[in-house]
Design a protein around this motif. Structure first.
Motif, PDB file in Angstrom:
ATOM      1  N   GLU A 143      -4.199 -28.186  -0.732  1.00  0.00           N
ATOM      2  CA  GLU A 143      -4.356 -29.625  -0.747  1.00  0.00           C
ATOM      3  C   GLU A 143      -3.392 -30.178  -1.789  1.00  0.00           C
ATOM      4  OE1 GLU A 143      -8.591 -30.359  -1.290  1.00  0.00           O
ATOM      5  OE2 GLU A 143      -8.730 -30.730   0.869  1.00  0.00           O
ATOM      6  N   SER A 144      -3.018 -31.419  -1.636  1.00  0.00           N
ATOM      7  CA  SER A 144      -1.928 -31.976  -2.439  1.00  0.00           C
ATOM      8  C   SER A 144      -2.191 -31.903  -3.940  1.00  0.00           C
ATOM      9  CB  SER A 144      -1.679 -33.433  -2.026  1.00  0.00           C
ATOM     10  OG  SER A 144      -2.871 -34.198  -2.145  1.00  0.00           O
ATOM     11  N   ASP A 145      -3.434 -32.151  -4.381  1.00  0.00           N
ATOM     12  CA  ASP A 145      -3.713 -32.113  -5.821  1.00  0.00           C
ATOM     13  C   ASP A 145      -3.568 -30.706  -6.380  1.00  0.00           C
ATOM     14  OD1 ASP A 145      -5.966 -31.395  -4.292  1.00  0.00           O
ATOM     15  OD2 ASP A 145      -7.328 -31.843  -5.948  1.00  0.00           O
ATOM     16  N   GLU A 146      -3.994 -29.700  -5.600  1.00  0.00           N
ATOM     17  CA  GLU A 146      -3.860 -28.312  -6.053  1.00  0.00           C
ATOM     18  C   GLU A 146      -2.399 -27.883  -6.062  1.00  0.00           C
ATOM     19  OE1 GLU A 146      -6.352 -26.317  -3.285  1.00  0.00           O
ATOM     20  OE2 GLU A 146      -8.215 -26.772  -4.366  1.00  0.00           O
ATOM     21  N   ALA A 147      -1.641 -28.319  -5.055  1.00  0.00           N
ATOM     22  CA  ALA A 147      -0.212 -27.998  -5.010  1.00  0.00           C
ATOM     23  C   ALA A 147       0.521 -28.634  -6.186  1.00  0.00           C
ATOM     24  CB  ALA A 147       0.387 -28.467  -3.693  1.00  0.00           C
ATOM     25  N   ALA A 148       0.136 -29.863  -6.528  1.00  0.00           N
ATOM     26  CA  ALA A 148       0.770 -30.537  -7.673  1.00  0.00           C
ATOM     27  C   ALA A 148       0.460 -29.801  -8.976  1.00  0.00           C
ATOM     28  CB  ALA A 148       0.293 -31.988  -7.762  1.00  0.00           C
ATOM     29  N   ASP A 149      -0.775 -29.329  -9.115  1.00  0.00           N
ATOM     30  CA  ASP A 149      -1.141 -28.552 -10.303  1.00  0.00           C
ATOM     31  C   ASP A 149      -0.323 -27.273 -10.380  1.00  0.00           C
ATOM     32  OD1 ASP A 149      -3.012 -30.435 -11.014  1.00  0.00           O
ATOM     33  OD2 ASP A 149      -4.705 -29.364 -10.125  1.00  0.00           O
ATOM     34  N   LEU A 150      -0.118 -26.649  -9.232  1.00  0.00           N
ATOM     35  CA  LEU A 150       0.689 -25.421  -9.186  1.00  0.00           C
ATOM     36  C   LEU A 150       2.122 -25.705  -9.643  1.00  0.00           C
ATOM     37  CD1 LEU A 150       1.318 -22.488  -8.328  1.00  0.00           C
ATOM     38  CD2 LEU A 150       1.668 -23.356  -6.003  1.00  0.00           C
ATOM     39  N   LEU A 151       2.729 -26.732  -9.094  1.00  0.00           N
ATOM     40  CA  LEU A 151       4.118 -27.056  -9.430  1.00  0.00           C
ATOM     41  C   LEU A 151       4.265 -27.462 -10.898  1.00  0.00           C
ATOM     42  CD1 LEU A 151       5.363 -29.036  -6.296  1.00  0.00           C
ATOM     43  CD2 LEU A 151       5.773 -26.657  -6.896  1.00  0.00           C
ATOM     44  N   MET A 155      10.185 -27.292   0.855  1.00  0.00           N
ATOM     45  CA  MET A 155       8.992 -27.781   1.540  1.00  0.00           C
ATOM     46  C   MET A 155       9.356 -28.847   2.564  1.00  0.00           C
ATOM     47  SD  MET A 155       6.256 -27.976  -1.604  1.00  0.00           S
ATOM     48  CE  MET A 155       4.869 -28.244  -0.478  1.00  0.00           C
ATOM     49  N   GLY A 156       8.387 -29.151   3.430  1.00  0.00           N
ATOM     50  CA  GLY A 156       8.587 -30.191   4.415  1.00  0.00           C
ATOM     51  C   GLY A 156       8.782 -31.542   3.758  1.00  0.00           C
ATOM     52  N   ARG A 157       9.416 -32.456   4.456  1.00  0.00           N
ATOM     53  CA  ARG A 157       9.765 -33.754   3.866  1.00  0.00           C
ATOM     54  C   ARG A 157       8.528 -34.531   3.433  1.00  0.00           C
ATOM     55  NH1 ARG A 157      13.952 -38.101   6.624  1.00  0.00           N
ATOM     56  NH2 ARG A 157      14.014 -39.561   4.853  1.00  0.00           N
ATOM     57  N   GLU A 158       7.501 -34.543   4.259  1.00  0.00           N
ATOM     58  CA  GLU A 158       6.295 -35.302   3.937  1.00  0.00           C
ATOM     59  C   GLU A 158       5.572 -34.696   2.745  1.00  0.00           C
ATOM     60  OE1 GLU A 158       4.063 -38.582   4.303  1.00  0.00           O
ATOM     61  OE2 GLU A 158       5.772 -38.078   5.584  1.00  0.00           O
ATOM     62  N   GLU A 159       5.437 -33.346   2.733  1.00  0.00           N
ATOM     63  CA  GLU A 159       4.780 -32.667   1.610  1.00  0.00           C
ATOM     64  C   GLU A 159       5.566 -32.885   0.316  1.00  0.00           C
ATOM     65  OE1 GLU A 159       5.401 -31.292   4.478  1.00  0.00           O
ATOM     66  OE2 GLU A 159       3.541 -30.452   5.292  1.00  0.00           O
ATOM     67  N   MET A 160       6.898 -32.813   0.413  1.00  0.00           N
ATOM     68  CA  MET A 160       7.735 -33.010  -0.765  1.00  0.00           C
ATOM     69  C   MET A 160       7.541 -34.419  -1.332  1.00  0.00           C
ATOM     70  SD  MET A 160      11.887 -32.630  -1.138  1.00  0.00           S
ATOM     71  CE  MET A 160      12.199 -34.004  -0.005  1.00  0.00           C
ATOM     72  N   LYS A 161       7.465 -35.402  -0.471  1.00  0.00           N
ATOM     73  CA  LYS A 161       7.281 -36.784  -0.915  1.00  0.00           C
ATOM     74  C   LYS A 161       5.934 -36.955  -1.625  1.00  0.00           C
ATOM     75  CE  LYS A 161       7.034 -41.514   0.847  1.00  0.00           C
ATOM     76  NZ  LYS A 161       7.065 -42.379   2.058  1.00  0.00           N
ATOM     77  N   ASP A 162       4.866 -36.385  -1.038  1.00  0.00           N
ATOM     78  CA  ASP A 162       3.538 -36.496  -1.636  1.00  0.00           C
ATOM     79  C   ASP A 162       3.476 -35.836  -3.007  1.00  0.00           C
ATOM     80  OD1 ASP A 162       2.531 -37.925   0.468  1.00  0.00           O
ATOM     81  OD2 ASP A 162       1.556 -36.232   1.449  1.00  0.00           O
ATOM     82  N   LEU A 163       4.038 -34.639  -3.096  1.00  0.00           N
ATOM     83  CA  LEU A 163       3.978 -33.907  -4.364  1.00  0.00           C
ATOM     84  C   LEU A 163       4.834 -34.570  -5.437  1.00  0.00           C
ATOM     85  CD1 LEU A 163       4.008 -30.187  -3.180  1.00  0.00           C
ATOM     86  CD2 LEU A 163       2.098 -31.539  -4.018  1.00  0.00           C
TER      87      LEU A 163
END
Length: 454
Positions: free
Chosen positions: A93-101, A116-124
């Motif tokens: 999920e986006s919040d967990e991915a952001a914590d990872l990065l 990463m995909g364009r949409e995922e990259m934008k969200d993160l």
């Protein structure tokens, strides 16, 4: 080497790795709950952890990373390629991915985002803009938002599509937005099942919305969840546009994190200092606080130095000095812990601080009288010196009162000036109780020596 599900343990993992039985280990790993798998991985060596982690598919790896402790996670991520990290982040999920990065270096972070995909990259990239301990830093980007002129049937279809395409399982509300994505209403998911499919959303939504801005501190968000018994809350930007949501699952993590951080800070330990981290890292984290403690100890010692002549005339005073300082410190810690918790829970503020001060002063005075009388009588029976007993009793009463007052005022003032009370209150209160305790005890003893010609 046939094993059952219950046989997955450190010994079996090591045997499998040593014998090259990767395929059998993969099958068994796939049947594990992520929390159980993380528990089995953590006792392994760094190399063993990395080898086991490489056997996990991206979805399983994403789930396990969330469950691992910080040290194990760092050891694994150090040797994980950017391509692999990108695959794992896309399963989170986006919040967990952001914590990872956020734990990666800037160069690795950029490389992972690029893959990463364009949409995922934008969200993160959006999530990484916010402070880690803010509403924006803990929110999820995955949410269900519909226009007010949509029908219930369209909202249900959007929910089904979101669940299938993004595997989102904890959607509690439909957020209603206008053409510019301003949040205008909210509708619990369960109500979609109770309303006619042709009904416009704006007719059944609740326009009274409880929401938070992206810059709100995560502790304040946790207080809102507790106060209103929430399952989720929408997050808006400065323009009141919907940008994410926070769930009760996120808040459980916040409460755990904040309580752990406060405990560490009150002990003068940095949150990045771990049990098995490098000794040099622990030294760097702890030495500054120890140096500050040394300075305050020297301050207390300078107070004692003022009364060297008194101590030389009445050496017995040295026996009781630790009691005065220790009891004051203990009383101050009790008050400080209670007040700091009250501030964290939102129970105490500047508006009701006076009431808390009066109450804690009464408690400190009552405890001081009880302890002072007890020690005064005990000292008289032990040493046969009523003057020494009286001096010790009075010093304990005064110092424990000081401890109650200072233990209340200091954290409130620190909070008023934007400083976390858990960080600095302890050392300040201890300094006060040590210095005042020694001053009152030795000062009263000096007066007794002068007036009674002891």
């Amino acid at each position: 080497m046939t094993r059952t599900l219950q046989d997955l343990n450190v010994t079996f993992i090591r045997e499998a790795l040593a014998h090259g039985a990767d395929q059998e280990l993969v099958v068994l790993l796939q049947e594990q709950h992520p929390a159980d798998l993380a528990e089995a991985i953590e006792p392994l060596t760094e190399e063993e952890k990395r080898r086991v982690f490489q056997l996990l598919n991206p979805e399983q790896a994403a789930d396990v990373l969330v469950e691992l402790n910080d040290l194990s996670r760092e050891e694994i991520l150090e040797e994980t390629s950017a391509a692999r990290l990108a695959e794992i982040a896309e399963e989170m999920e986006s919040d967990e991915a952001a914590d990872l990065l956020a734990t990666l270096s800037e160069a690795t972070q950029a490389e992972v985002l690029r893959r990463m995909g364009r949409e995922e990259m934008k969200d993160l990239a959006e999530l990484l803009r916010y402070r880690e301990d803010s509403a924006g830093g803990i929110m999820k980007r995955e949410l269900l938002a519909v226009r007010g002129d949509s029908t219930v049937a369209e909202a249900v279809a959007a929910f089904q599509q979101l669940s299938h395409t993004e595997d989102v399982e904890d959607i509690h509300n439909v957020f209603v937005v206008d053409a510019e994505r301003h949040l205008v209403g909210v509708l619990p998911i369960r109500r979609l099942l109770l309303v006619d499919a042709a009904t416009p959303i704006h007719r059944v939504m609740d326009p009274n919305i409880l929401k938070v801005r992206t810059d709100v501190d995560q502790e304040e968000v946790a207080r809102l969840f507790k106060k209103y018994d929430l399952l989720s809350i929408p997050v808006v930007d400065e323009g009141d546009r919907l940008v994410g949501r926070i769930t009760v699952e996120d808040i459980v993590d916040v409460i755990t994190e904040e309580s752990g951080e406060d405990l560490l800070r009150m002990g003068g330990v940095d949150e990045d200092d771990r049990i098995f981290c490098l000794p040099s890292r622990s030294v760097r984290k702890r030495l500054p606080w120890l140096t500050i403690n040394l300075a305050t100890a020297m301050l207390a010692a300078s107070v004692v130095a003022i009364f060297q002549d008194t101590i030389s005339q009445m050496v017995t005073l040295a026996v009781f000095m630790p009691i005065v300082a220790g009891m004051g410190g203990n009383a101050g810690t009790q008050t400080l812990t209670l007040i700091t918790r009250g501030i964290a829970m939102g129970e105490l503020s500047l508006t009701n601080a006076r009431r808390a001060l009066i109450k804690e002063s009464i408690v400190a005075l009552a405890n001081g009288v009880a302890i002072g009388v007890f020690m005064g009588l005990g000292t008289y029976l032990w040493k046969g010196d009523w003057i020494l007993g009286s001096v010790l009793g009075l010093a304990l009463i005064v110092n424990m009162l000081v401890a109650g007052v200072v233990g209340t005022i200091i954290p409130v003032l620190l909070k008023r000036f934007g400083v976390d009370p858990a960080v600095a209150s302890g050392i300040i209160v201890t300094t006060f109780t040590d210095c005042f305790g020694f001053f009152f005890f030795l000062g009263l003893a000096s007066l007794a020596l002068r007036f009674y010609n002891l």
